[in-house]
Write a protein that holds these residues in place. Structure first.
Motif, mmCIF file in Angstrom:
data_model
loop_
_atom_site.group_PDB
_atom_site.id
_atom_site.type_symbol
_atom_site.label_atom_id
_atom_site.label_comp_id
_atom_site.label_asym_id
_atom_site.label_seq_id
_atom_site.Cartn_x
_atom_site.Cartn_y
_atom_site.Cartn_z
ATOM 1 N N CYS A 112 0.822 -1.558 -0.367
ATOM 2 C CA CYS A 112 -0.310 0.018 -0.218
ATOM 3 C C CYS A 112 1.111 1.287 -0.155
ATOM 4 N N THR A 113 2.457 1.217 0.401
ATOM 5 C CA THR A 113 2.862 2.125 0.712
ATOM 6 C C THR A 113 4.130 2.007 -0.086
ATOM 7 N N GLU A 137 0.712 4.143 -4.764
ATOM 8 C CA GLU A 137 1.837 5.337 -4.691
ATOM 9 C C GLU A 137 0.763 6.634 -4.503
ATOM 10 N N SER A 173 -4.031 5.963 -3.687
ATOM 11 C CA SER A 173 -3.951 6.699 -2.267
ATOM 12 C C SER A 173 -4.847 5.569 -2.119
ATOM 13 N N TYR A 174 -3.780 4.691 -0.810
ATOM 14 C CA TYR A 174 -4.492 3.145 -0.488
ATOM 15 C C TYR A 174 -6.010 3.255 -0.161
ATOM 16 N N PHE A 191 1.845 -2.411 4.836
ATOM 17 C CA PHE A 191 1.599 -1.004 4.720
ATOM 18 C C PHE A 191 3.061 -1.160 5.856
ATOM 19 N N PRO A 193 4.138 2.713 6.389
ATOM 20 C CA PRO A 193 3.913 4.520 6.516
ATOM 21 C C PRO A 193 5.116 5.512 7.106
#
Length: 265
Positions: A112-113, A137, A173-174, A191, A193
């Motif tokens: 997700c990131t 991304e 965006s996730y 994730f 972050p």
């Protein structure tokens, strides 16, 4: 799939080419300008300072790829630690994230990131061509640099390059992506972050800190990840606090600077 987030850095850039570009580079630069909504400025054999003018910097389209030029510094895509990590795995070594994610060939992974995609590349190597890795991304500029780098970066390390080519990156965006994804669409949702706090060992990630956005998934985001994951939701935490517990994770691997949390579905 494209997001709509434009950071202050993105909005104070221009797009240009290297000196004396071939026609295809100008075509690429103009196309990139249209996609990102960032002005294209012809190079015309001028110095980058002349071309940039009062803007913060420039995205430069070159034969070797796309670079970001800010304040005299040059930032390009690089697989970062992924090369060393894949090499260690080939030699029979261990990788902490691979173990936490319990990855094996054929797994479907959602990162997700994405950042510079180092974790996605390592995951792609492990799940092989029989699996898949999708990476998200939210920064449009970072997405362009990373997706182009993954598809063109050259290295004699075949296993690394093959893994890079298999990673699919989406500019979204996730939060949005997870809510559109199907139940159990991926085996593992991950994730990492970007936090305000950084470490000296992460100096290769300046471009992510410049273009990315500090963010932490919400409880609702994690609930969606649990719905989308068939087996595990994994999160990396550098803050050494209670964040993982507050989001419902069990800490399964604690280190001096990084913890990993897991939710088993």
């Amino acid at each position: 799939m494209r997001g709509e987030t434009v950071s202050p850095v993105d909005s104070n850039l221009i797009i240009t080419t290297s000196l004396s570009p071939i026609d295809s580079l100008e075509v690429t630069a103009r196309s990139l300008s249209q996609r990102l909504g960032i002005p294209y400025v012809e190079r015309r054999n001028r110095s980058l300072r002349e071309v940039t003018g009062s803007n913060a910097g420039a995205i430069v389209v070159e034969s070797s790829g796309i670079s970001l030029r800010l304040g005299g510094s040059v930032f390009r895509f690089h697989p970062n630690m992924a090369k060393l990590r894949v090499s260690q795995l080939i030699k029979g070594g261990r990788d902490r994230l691979v173990e936490v994610m319990e990855l094996s060939p054929g797994d479907r992974v959602l990162d997700c990131t994405c950042g510079l995609a180092a974790d996605a590349i390592v995951a792609s190597f492990v799940v092989t061509q029989s699996g898949l890795v999708h990476a998200l991304e939210v920064s449009p500029v970072l997405y362009e640099i990373v997706s182009q780098g993954l598809s063109t970066y050259a290295d004699p390390f075949k296993e690394l390059v093959d893994a890079m080519r298999r990673v699919q990156v989406f500019n979204v965006s996730y939060s949005d992506y997870l809510r559109r994804a199907s139940d159990n669409e991926y085996d593992v949702v991950y994730f990492d972050p970007m936090f305000e706090q950084t470490y000296e060992s992460s100096k290769g990630l300046e471009i992510v800190r410049i273009l990315g956005k500090p963010d932490t998934p919400s409880c609702d985001d994690i609930a969606e990840a649990v719905r989308v994951a068939k087996r595990l939701v994994v999160m990396k935490d550098r803050t050494k606090g209670t964040r993982l517990y507050e989001l419902g994770f069990d800490v399964v691997s604690a280190g001096d600077k990084i913890d990993y949390g897991v939710i088993r579905v």
